[in-house]
Design an enzyme around this catalytic site. Sequence first.
Site, PDB file in Angstrom:
ATOM      1  N   SER A 125     -42.646  -1.146  -4.787  1.00  0.00           N
ATOM      2  CA  SER A 125     -42.250   0.117  -5.416  1.00  0.00           C
ATOM      3  C   SER A 125     -41.877  -0.109  -6.879  1.00  0.00           C
ATOM      4  O   SER A 125     -41.352  -1.165  -7.241  1.00  0.00           O
ATOM      5  CB  SER A 125     -41.047   0.707  -4.667  1.00  0.00           C
ATOM      6  OG  SER A 125     -40.487   1.779  -5.385  1.00  0.00           O
ATOM      7  N   TYR A 150     -32.155  -0.584  -0.808  1.00  0.00           N
ATOM      8  CA  TYR A 150     -33.583  -0.319  -0.570  1.00  0.00           C
ATOM      9  C   TYR A 150     -34.412  -0.993  -1.661  1.00  0.00           C
ATOM     10  O   TYR A 150     -35.334  -1.764  -1.361  1.00  0.00           O
ATOM     11  CB  TYR A 150     -33.881   1.187  -0.555  1.00  0.00           C
ATOM     12  CG  TYR A 150     -35.356   1.467  -0.756  1.00  0.00           C
ATOM     13  CD1 TYR A 150     -35.850   1.845  -1.997  1.00  0.00           C
ATOM     14  CD2 TYR A 150     -36.255   1.283   0.286  1.00  0.00           C
ATOM     15  CE1 TYR A 150     -37.208   2.031  -2.193  1.00  0.00           C
ATOM     16  CE2 TYR A 150     -37.609   1.479   0.101  1.00  0.00           C
ATOM     17  CZ  TYR A 150     -38.076   1.857  -1.158  1.00  0.00           C
ATOM     18  OH  TYR A 150     -39.435   2.027  -1.354  1.00  0.00           O
ATOM     19  N   LYS A 154     -37.221  -4.442  -1.726  1.00  0.00           N
ATOM     20  CA  LYS A 154     -38.577  -4.520  -2.295  1.00  0.00           C
ATOM     21  C   LYS A 154     -38.664  -5.728  -3.233  1.00  0.00           C
ATOM     22  O   LYS A 154     -39.637  -6.472  -3.226  1.00  0.00           O
ATOM     23  CB  LYS A 154     -38.918  -3.231  -3.047  1.00  0.00           C
ATOM     24  CG  LYS A 154     -39.100  -2.022  -2.140  1.00  0.00           C
ATOM     25  CD  LYS A 154     -40.177  -2.251  -1.092  1.00  0.00           C
ATOM     26  CE  LYS A 154     -40.344  -1.065  -0.171  1.00  0.00           C
ATOM     27  NZ  LYS A 154     -41.312  -1.329   0.921  1.00  0.00           N
TER      28      LYS A 154
HETATM   29  C1  WQD Z   1     -37.842  12.468  -8.356  1.00  0.00           C
HETATM   30  C2  WQD Z   1     -37.122  13.284  -9.413  1.00  0.00           C
HETATM   31  C3  WQD Z   1     -34.756  13.438  -9.099  1.00  0.00           C
HETATM   32  C4  WQD Z   1     -34.903  15.768  -5.416  1.00  0.00           C
HETATM   33  C5  WQD Z   1     -37.735   7.618  -4.849  1.00  0.00           C
HETATM   34  C6  WQD Z   1     -37.525   6.183  -4.532  1.00  0.00           C
HETATM   35  C7  WQD Z   1     -38.789   5.418  -4.825  1.00  0.00           C
HETATM   36  C8  WQD Z   1     -39.933   6.045  -4.093  1.00  0.00           C
HETATM   37  C9  WQD Z   1     -40.074   7.516  -4.454  1.00  0.00           C
HETATM   38  C10 WQD Z   1     -40.208   4.875  -2.004  1.00  0.00           C
HETATM   39  C11 WQD Z   1     -35.805  12.649  -9.844  1.00  0.00           C
HETATM   40  C12 WQD Z   1     -35.411  14.809  -8.981  1.00  0.00           C
HETATM   41  C13 WQD Z   1     -35.263  15.046  -6.541  1.00  0.00           C
HETATM   42  C14 WQD Z   1     -34.232  17.011  -5.570  1.00  0.00           C
HETATM   43  C15 WQD Z   1     -34.334  16.762  -7.950  1.00  0.00           C
HETATM   44  N1  WQD Z   1     -39.748   5.929  -2.698  1.00  0.00           N
HETATM   45  N2  WQD Z   1     -34.992  15.549  -7.778  1.00  0.00           N
HETATM   46  N3  WQD Z   1     -33.975  17.465  -6.837  1.00  0.00           N
HETATM   47  O1  WQD Z   1     -35.936   9.020  -6.902  1.00  0.00           O
HETATM   48  O2  WQD Z   1     -38.025   8.951  -8.372  1.00  0.00           O
HETATM   49  O3  WQD Z   1     -38.020   7.751  -6.221  1.00  0.00           O
HETATM   50  O4  WQD Z   1     -38.816   8.135  -4.118  1.00  0.00           O
HETATM   51  O5  WQD Z   1     -40.830   3.931  -2.400  1.00  0.00           O
HETATM   52  O6  WQD Z   1     -38.591   4.104  -4.395  1.00  0.00           O
HETATM   53  O7  WQD Z   1     -36.502   5.700  -5.362  1.00  0.00           O
HETATM   54  O8  WQD Z   1     -38.063  10.227  -6.224  1.00  0.00           O
HETATM   55  O9  WQD Z   1     -38.517  12.480  -5.385  1.00  0.00           O
HETATM   56  O10 WQD Z   1     -36.202  11.499  -5.044  1.00  0.00           O
HETATM   57  O11 WQD Z   1     -36.890  12.200  -7.322  1.00  0.00           O
HETATM   58  O12 WQD Z   1     -34.088  17.198  -9.099  1.00  0.00           O
HETATM   59  O13 WQD Z   1     -33.867  17.722  -4.586  1.00  0.00           O
HETATM   60  O14 WQD Z   1     -36.793  14.552  -8.871  1.00  0.00           O
HETATM   61  O15 WQD Z   1     -33.542  13.545  -9.829  1.00  0.00           O
HETATM   62  O16 WQD Z   1     -35.644  12.895 -11.223  1.00  0.00           O
HETATM   63  P1  WQD Z   1     -37.413   8.997  -7.025  1.00  0.00           P
HETATM   64  P2  WQD Z   1     -37.401  11.637  -5.904  1.00  0.00           P
END
Ligand code: WQD
Length: 341
Positions: A125, A150, A154
């Site tokens: 990741s 997590y 990785k």
């Molecule tokens: C994306 C953006 C949030 C939810 C994670 C893991 C990564 C991978 C993908 C596994 C951020 C914003 C989110 C919400 C929001 N997973 N957001 N409201 O955190 O980039 O990555 O998932 O491999 O390892 O860390 O993905 O989709 O959670 O967030 O504003 O209800 O959307 O702040 O900027 P992230 P995400």
Amino acid sequence: MKILVTGGLGFIGSHTVVELQNKGFNVIIIDDCSNADEKVLEGIKSISGKMPEFEKIDLKEKDKVEDFFKRHEDVKGVIHFAASKAVGESVQEPLKYYENNIGTLVYILKELSKKNNANFIFSSSCTVYGQADEMPITESAPVKTAESPYGNTKQMGEEIIFDTCKVNADLKAISLRYFNPMGAHPSAKIGELPIGVPQNLVPFITQTGAGLRDELSVFGDDYPTSDGTCIRDYIHVVDLAKAHVVALTRLLEDKNESNYEVFNVGTGTGSSVLEVIASFEKASGKKLNYKIVARRAGDIISAYADTTKANTILGWKAESTLDEAMQSAWDWEKKIRKIQD
Ligand code: WQD
């Protein structure tokens, strides 16, 4: 040629099984069904026309892993998705993550180390980079202290594979560092099935659009970005799945330059949260109900991939745009919620 896909009933795993089958591979899936349903097998078959073999095994049970490899000596490659992946949960239950994500990896690598020609693809990741200093992010960007157990699993997973490959020339491995997977197969027969309240942005958006959630909370709009919201590299899950088949084929055909390689798998384009919302509104024709709230702890400001290495050396390139990926995500949501247009 038989390929083992662990976690093959999951979101990325199931899409990868379909792409492997499309390329003529025989697939056997191991999944403990802790975060996926056996019904996904029907979805896979309905797309590819082929029912993959399936064994429900908890990879934390070492003797079951040994027994599996004894019974399936014809497995030529392993794509390892099986892992716990909720960043927030990993902070609360670190040992669950170290046992499930590291313990199982060690058991599989021990079995592969007994073979005289083993090919291994690891689900890594972009989390390993933390907040990278430069955008776009290349594979040579420094790995930073993980923000969560997590993310640490990785990083540790990559190091364990690297150390094992160093002393075992017969083991070839590739780590694929995913950016942000989203979307669903265009057939809408398989897709993301988050259990409970989605942690990730895109399923939360589509569930809000489908009326399952009242409104999306946007975690902060005071970041130093074009519109104040965080930037990520959202990649269509089918593009990501195809990258696994290309990487595995590279190893099976001995095209690898060393017996451990790492590739970023993203589109190379960064999109802000507000841009993702706009993409949903275009795909659905609906106004999304959202509000700006405080930042989420642990979020990085920006992450999008430098895809030069994947494009030129691996020979893979993402094909779908954010809008196409979002359309597939929304089509899937409508399908599972039985929403007519
Ligand atoms: C994306 C953006 C949030 C939810 C994670 C893991 C990564 C991978 C993908 C596994 C951020 C914003 C989110 C919400 C929001 N997973 N957001 N409201 O955190 O980039 O990555 O998932 O491999 O390892 O860390 O993905 O989709 O959670 O967030 O504003 O209800 O959307 O702040 O900027 P992230 P995400």
